[in-house]
Design a protein around this motif. Structure first.
Motif, PDB file in Angstrom:
ATOM      1  N   SER A 453       0.838  -1.196   0.000  1.00 32.75           N
ATOM      2  CA  SER A 453       0.000   0.000   0.000  1.00 32.75           C
ATOM      3  C   SER A 453       0.877   1.251   0.000  1.00 32.75           C
ATOM      4  O   SER A 453       1.812   1.363   0.793  1.00 32.75           O
ATOM      5  CB  SER A 453      -0.916  -0.002   1.225  1.00 32.75           C
ATOM      6  OG  SER A 453      -1.601   1.229   1.345  1.00 32.75           O
ATOM      7  N   VAL A 454       0.583   2.169  -0.911  1.00 31.58           N
ATOM      8  CA  VAL A 454       1.269   3.460  -0.984  1.00 31.58           C
ATOM      9  C   VAL A 454       0.206   4.536  -1.155  1.00 31.58           C
ATOM     10  O   VAL A 454      -0.536   4.536  -2.142  1.00 31.58           O
ATOM     11  CB  VAL A 454       2.264   3.509  -2.162  1.00 31.58           C
ATOM     12  CG1 VAL A 454       2.919   4.884  -2.242  1.00 31.58           C
ATOM     13  CG2 VAL A 454       3.318   2.428  -2.026  1.00 31.58           C
ATOM     14  N   ASP A 455       0.128   5.453  -0.174  1.00 26.62           N
ATOM     15  CA  ASP A 455      -0.862   6.534  -0.216  1.00 26.62           C
ATOM     16  C   ASP A 455      -2.280   6.009  -0.439  1.00 26.62           C
ATOM     17  O   ASP A 455      -3.066   6.584  -1.187  1.00 26.62           O
ATOM     18  CB  ASP A 455      -0.512   7.546  -1.313  1.00 26.62           C
ATOM     19  CG  ASP A 455       0.523   8.548  -0.848  1.00 26.62           C
ATOM     20  OD1 ASP A 455       0.843   8.551   0.355  1.00 26.62           O
ATOM     21  OD2 ASP A 455       1.029   9.323  -1.686  1.00 26.62           O
ATOM     22  N   GLY A 456      -2.602   4.879   0.204  1.00 32.64           N
ATOM     23  CA  GLY A 456      -3.942   4.331   0.112  1.00 32.64           C
ATOM     24  C   GLY A 456      -4.214   3.515  -1.132  1.00 32.64           C
ATOM     25  O   GLY A 456      -5.307   2.978  -1.288  1.00 32.64           O
ATOM     26  N   ARG A 457      -3.235   3.409  -2.036  1.00 32.80           N
ATOM     27  CA  ARG A 457      -3.417   2.604  -3.250  1.00 32.80           C
ATOM     28  C   ARG A 457      -2.695   1.270  -3.077  1.00 32.80           C
ATOM     29  O   ARG A 457      -1.653   1.202  -2.439  1.00 32.80           O
ATOM     30  CB  ARG A 457      -2.860   3.327  -4.480  1.00 32.80           C
ATOM     31  CG  ARG A 457      -3.458   4.713  -4.719  1.00 32.80           C
ATOM     32  CD  ARG A 457      -2.882   5.270  -6.028  1.00 32.80           C
ATOM     33  NE  ARG A 457      -3.343   6.632  -6.286  1.00 32.80           N
ATOM     34  CZ  ARG A 457      -2.641   7.711  -6.024  1.00 32.80           C
ATOM     35  NH1 ARG A 457      -1.447   7.602  -5.468  1.00 32.80           N
ATOM     36  NH2 ARG A 457      -3.110   8.911  -6.301  1.00 32.80           N
ATOM     37  N   LEU A 458      -3.237   0.219  -3.709  1.00 38.88           N
ATOM     38  CA  LEU A 458      -2.645  -1.112  -3.609  1.00 38.88           C
ATOM     39  C   LEU A 458      -1.884  -1.450  -4.885  1.00 38.88           C
ATOM     40  O   LEU A 458      -2.363  -1.198  -6.000  1.00 38.88           O
ATOM     41  CB  LEU A 458      -3.719  -2.174  -3.359  1.00 38.88           C
ATOM     42  CG  LEU A 458      -4.372  -2.181  -1.973  1.00 38.88           C
ATOM     43  CD1 LEU A 458      -5.449  -3.260  -1.906  1.00 38.88           C
ATOM     44  CD2 LEU A 458      -3.333  -2.407  -0.888  1.00 38.88           C
ATOM     45  N   TYR A 459      -0.712  -2.043  -4.701  1.00 37.50           N
ATOM     46  CA  TYR A 459       0.112  -2.513  -5.811  1.00 37.50           C
ATOM     47  C   TYR A 459       0.552  -3.942  -5.489  1.00 37.50           C
ATOM     48  O   TYR A 459       0.751  -4.287  -4.317  1.00 37.50           O
ATOM     49  CB  TYR A 459       1.331  -1.612  -6.019  1.00 37.50           C
ATOM     50  CG  TYR A 459       0.967  -0.175  -6.321  1.00 37.50           C
ATOM     51  CD1 TYR A 459       0.777   0.261  -7.626  1.00 37.50           C
ATOM     52  CD2 TYR A 459       0.780   0.744  -5.289  1.00 37.50           C
ATOM     53  CE1 TYR A 459       0.427   1.569  -7.902  1.00 37.50           C
ATOM     54  CE2 TYR A 459       0.427   2.056  -5.550  1.00 37.50           C
ATOM     55  CZ  TYR A 459       0.246   2.466  -6.864  1.00 37.50           C
ATOM     56  OH  TYR A 459      -0.107   3.766  -7.128  1.00 37.50           O
ATOM     57  N   GLY A 460       0.710  -4.771  -6.528  1.00 34.77           N
ATOM     58  CA  GLY A 460       1.060  -6.174  -6.324  1.00 34.77           C
ATOM     59  C   GLY A 460       2.464  -6.489  -6.798  1.00 34.77           C
ATOM     60  O   GLY A 460       2.886  -6.040  -7.870  1.00 34.77           O
ATOM     61  N   LEU A 461       3.194  -7.268  -5.996  1.00 35.49           N
ATOM     62  CA  LEU A 461       4.532  -7.739  -6.349  1.00 35.49           C
ATOM     63  C   LEU A 461       4.516  -9.266  -6.385  1.00 35.49           C
ATOM     64  O   LEU A 461       4.044  -9.888  -5.433  1.00 35.49           O
ATOM     65  CB  LEU A 461       5.563  -7.257  -5.325  1.00 35.49           C
ATOM     66  CG  LEU A 461       5.867  -5.762  -5.328  1.00 35.49           C
ATOM     67  CD1 LEU A 461       6.518  -5.356  -4.011  1.00 35.49           C
ATOM     68  CD2 LEU A 461       6.775  -5.411  -6.498  1.00 35.49           C
TER      69      LEU A 461
END
Length: 731
Positions: A453-461
């Motif tokens: 989570s970065v600034d309320g956004r989700l990213y997948g690794l």
């Protein structure tokens, strides 16, 4: 004409298969022209193709196949042995036959090539073309004509065993049953809703002072509670069955997409033969591991990378025969295309015994192009220098040829491998050859992601690229040659903010983190050329997703490989670890993201806090696994669980562990095999392994210790103090 669409599709699949086998057989006949088994196979292939064409009324293709059949029949009976000239003529005829079949399928018309039957005593192939185009050469190269006209390699037909279809039909039937049960659950819910409406009305009446209704309200409450419990239990059972059925269905459908690598490897022998002849070189292509099955998409996507690597090996790596003889090498070079299964991955390797890579020439060319500073280039190792050949546009060739010199081939290799969530590495010694190894997943149907989570956004690794993850306090981050770094296992690792790499504008979350009062999550990527730490706000968890490729116009977006829909409906970008590393390389101006030398640690580096020792627990019984996990966690160990030996082996490569505690009798991979596999890895040679098992005989204990276990604790006499004391002593 083939008027029936189904017959059109079937003939395409069957003719492609027959032509491919004929092509392969002719290449083998050049070395073994009198092999009786091979001649029998070629006779059967041409006979089957003739029969298929006859059934569809493709008379000229039938006649062409009949001509080849007659040649093979005469050769296998010893009436007209094959000669190099007759085999070369059959190669030309086969190329024309393939083109005619392609045209017939494309237009539903039959444009044929007639081959007359030779006399019984003739050893040459008589061709009566209608007419043969004048552009034909002894070594036809249709792929060299117009690169823009070449269609992408696509596998349109997959053969499926009837057993798999039966299993699939069974699972679909299970889903139909569950769907019917769901209808009954809906009726139960409707009854609950009606009862709830009655309760609401009676409660309202009670509030109005009608206390005489209390008894009936209590009765209705009890009935409502009973129905609610029934609904809960029914839905729980249905969900468990649905989950199991969907998992089996997913596994079976995924297995249908798995195809043998031989269907891809078979494309290259003729290409290698023709290219080697054009350049006056002698090359023997060896194919290994063609029986390994991988996802259909991997076969499609890896056709171009493998073709580029084979062409580069012939054009750049392999020397002319006379030069090889002067160097003491065999005149014929060996070019090897190999596949090896590694758990859930496949390793593809293209290896030649030619010149190898010239690190000095690569370093010089990189300096001329201004790719890196001279000081940086001077400090790079030979392996790091060699990796530069995958840079777009890079080439050390002094001239352009039809095959190489433009610097685009190896960039295509790198991009395609990374798109398939794979990794690539080189092994080369000057004068001894080059090996290019590509590690790819066997299946691409689903991907397991670690969410950041970065600034309320989700990213997948993708989890396969992650070494470990942890929380980082502001005081643990220090400066190392002007770069932010942390200590991991006593070694410095460069870190970069995920928000900065993705160029996300600063928001409230990052503003708060910048004050130095908030811990950050750190995901450490493990790539071929080192480690990189990514700083994020939180790591909400992991999730299995189905990646969706980026559509037009977003075919290639830096740092993003695909999109996925999470379980709650959120759209999540899937990040590309290799792109993130390059972005960090560009932003920080560093060449080695994972510094390994102890003397690189500054004197002012902070002391690392003592973390809990991590124990990998492998146990197939959920109950025993939960009990042992609780015992270990109460003793202040961090516990990571695995359901069997194979699961444990995969987890073992994702992060460091202080010890392994495992059962012996488990599905997929037992504890003894797991222990032996651990001991076979040099990096795990000293990793403590404790067997906790119900097998208590002296013979079982001997087998466990012979496999490499440090301790053997029988479950019948299990005492948690023995386990904890053993762990403490070994760790």
């Amino acid at each position: 004409m083939i008027t029936d669409p189904e017959l059109h599709k079937l003939f395409k699949a069957e003719s492609d298969e027959h032509l491919a086998r004929l092509d392969d057989g002719l290449l083998r006949l050049e070395k073994m022209p009198a092999d009786p088994e091979l001649l029998d196979d070629m006779f059967r292939e041409s006979h089957s193709l003739k029969g298929a064409a006859r059934m569809l009324g493709l008379s000229r293709i039938e006649a062409a196949a009949h001509g080849l059949e007659s040649i093979f029949n005469a050769a296998r009976k010893g009436e007209a042995p094959l000669t190099p000239e007759s085999i070369e003529q059959m190669n030309i005829a086969l190329a024309d036959l393939r083109q005619r079949a392609r045209e017939a399928l494309a237009t539903n018309a039959d444009c044929g090539l007639e081959i007359t039957e030779p006399p019984a005593d003739a050893g040459s192939l008589l061709i009566a073309a209608s007419p043969i185009p004048q552009s034909h050469s002894p070594n036809p190269r249709p792929e060299a004509a117009n690169p823009q006209a070449i269609k992408p390699f696509r596998i349109e037909t997959v053969r499926v065993e009837t057993r798999k279809l039966d299993d699939l039909l069974t699972q679909v039937g299970e889903l139909a049953v569950i769907q019917g049960q769901a209808q009954h659950r809906l009726k139960l819910i409707e009854e609950l809703m009606n009862l709830w409406a009655v309760l609401e009305r009676r409660r309202n009446q009670t509030k109005a002072g009608l206390s005489a209704k209390h008894a009936s309200v209590e009765t209705a409450d009890g009935c409502f509670g009973s129905l609610l419990k029934q609904a809960r239990d029914a839905f729980f059972d249905d969900n468990a069955r649905l989950e199991s059925t969907v998992q089996r269905l997913d596994d079976q459908v995924s297995s249908m997409r798995l195809l043998p690598l031989s269907s891809l490897f078979g494309l290259f022998p003729r290409m290698v033969r023709d290219l080697a002849r054009e350049q006056g070189k002698e090359v023997e292509l060896l194919l290994e591991g063609g029986d390994i099955t991988v996802d259909k998409r991997i076969l499609e996507e890896m056709k171009d990378p493998l073709m580029h690597l084979l062409r580069n090996a012939i054009d750049h790596g392999i020397e002319p025969p006379d030069e090889r003889a002067r160097m003491g090498k065999p005149r014929a070079a060996t070019l090897r295309l190999r596949a090896v299964r590694e758990d859930i991955y496949v390793l593809l390797e293209v290896r030649d015994d030619g010149r190898g890579l010239d690190s000095a020439a690569i370093r010089l060319e990189a300096g001329k192009r201004g790719m890196l500073d001279d000081g940086v280039l001077a400090s790079m190792t030979s392996r790091q220098i060699q990796q530069l050949i995958f840079t777009s546009g890079f080439s050390t060739s002094r001239y352009l040829t039809e095959l190489s010199g433009r610097g685009v081939g190896l960039d295509v290799v790198r991009v395609n491998v990374e798109r398939l969530k794979g990794g690539i590495r080189l092994e080369s010694l000057s004068g001894q050859g080059l090996a290019v190894q590509m590690r790819l997943p066997l299946s691409l149907a689903t991907t397991r992601l670690l969410l950041a989570s970065v600034d309320g956004r989700l990213y997948g690794l993708p989890v396969e690229s992650i070494h470990t993850s942890r929380r980082v306090r502001p005081e643990e981050i220090f400066q190392l040659d002007g770069r932010r770094a942390i200590l991991l296992d006593g070694e410095p690792v460069i870190v970069a903010g995920l928000a900065e790499l993705l160029e996300i504008p600063e928001g409230a979350h990052r503003a708060a983190a910048a004050t130095g009062s908030k811990q950050q999550a750190c995901v450490v990527l493990q790539l071929d050329h080192g480690r990189l730490g990514l700083l994020a706000d939180e790591l909400p968890g992991e999730e299995e997703v189905v990646p969706k490729p980026l559509g037009a116009p977003l075919k290639r977006v830096r740092n993003v490989s695909a999109l996925a829909v999470l379980g709650d409906g959120t759209i999540c970008p899937l990040l590309n670890p290799a792109d993130l590393t390059r972005s960090a390389h560009k932003a920080l101006r560093i060449t080695e993201l994972g510094l390994r030398t102890a003397d690189a640690v500054p004197q002012s580096a902070p002391d690392m806090p003592q973390s809990k020792p991590a124990v990998l627990l492998a146990e197939d019984s959920a109950l025993i696994r939960a009990m042992e996990k609780r015992i270990l966690e109460d003793a202040h160990y961090e516990v990571v669980t695995a359901v069997d030996g194979l699961d444990a082996l995969n987890l073992l490569g994702s992060r460091p562990f202080a010890a392994v505690v495992t059962d012996i009798v488990m599905p997929n991979m037992d504890g003894l095999t797991l222990t032996a596999r651990i001991r076979a890895e040099p990096r795990h040679r000293n990793l403590p392994v404790i067997l906790v098992t119900s097998l208590a005989s002296d013979e079982d204990k001997r087998r466990g210790l012979d496999a490499g276990a440090n301790a053997y604790i029988p479950k019948p006499t299990f005492d948690q103090r023995v386990l904890l004391d053993t762990l403490k002593r070994l760790i």
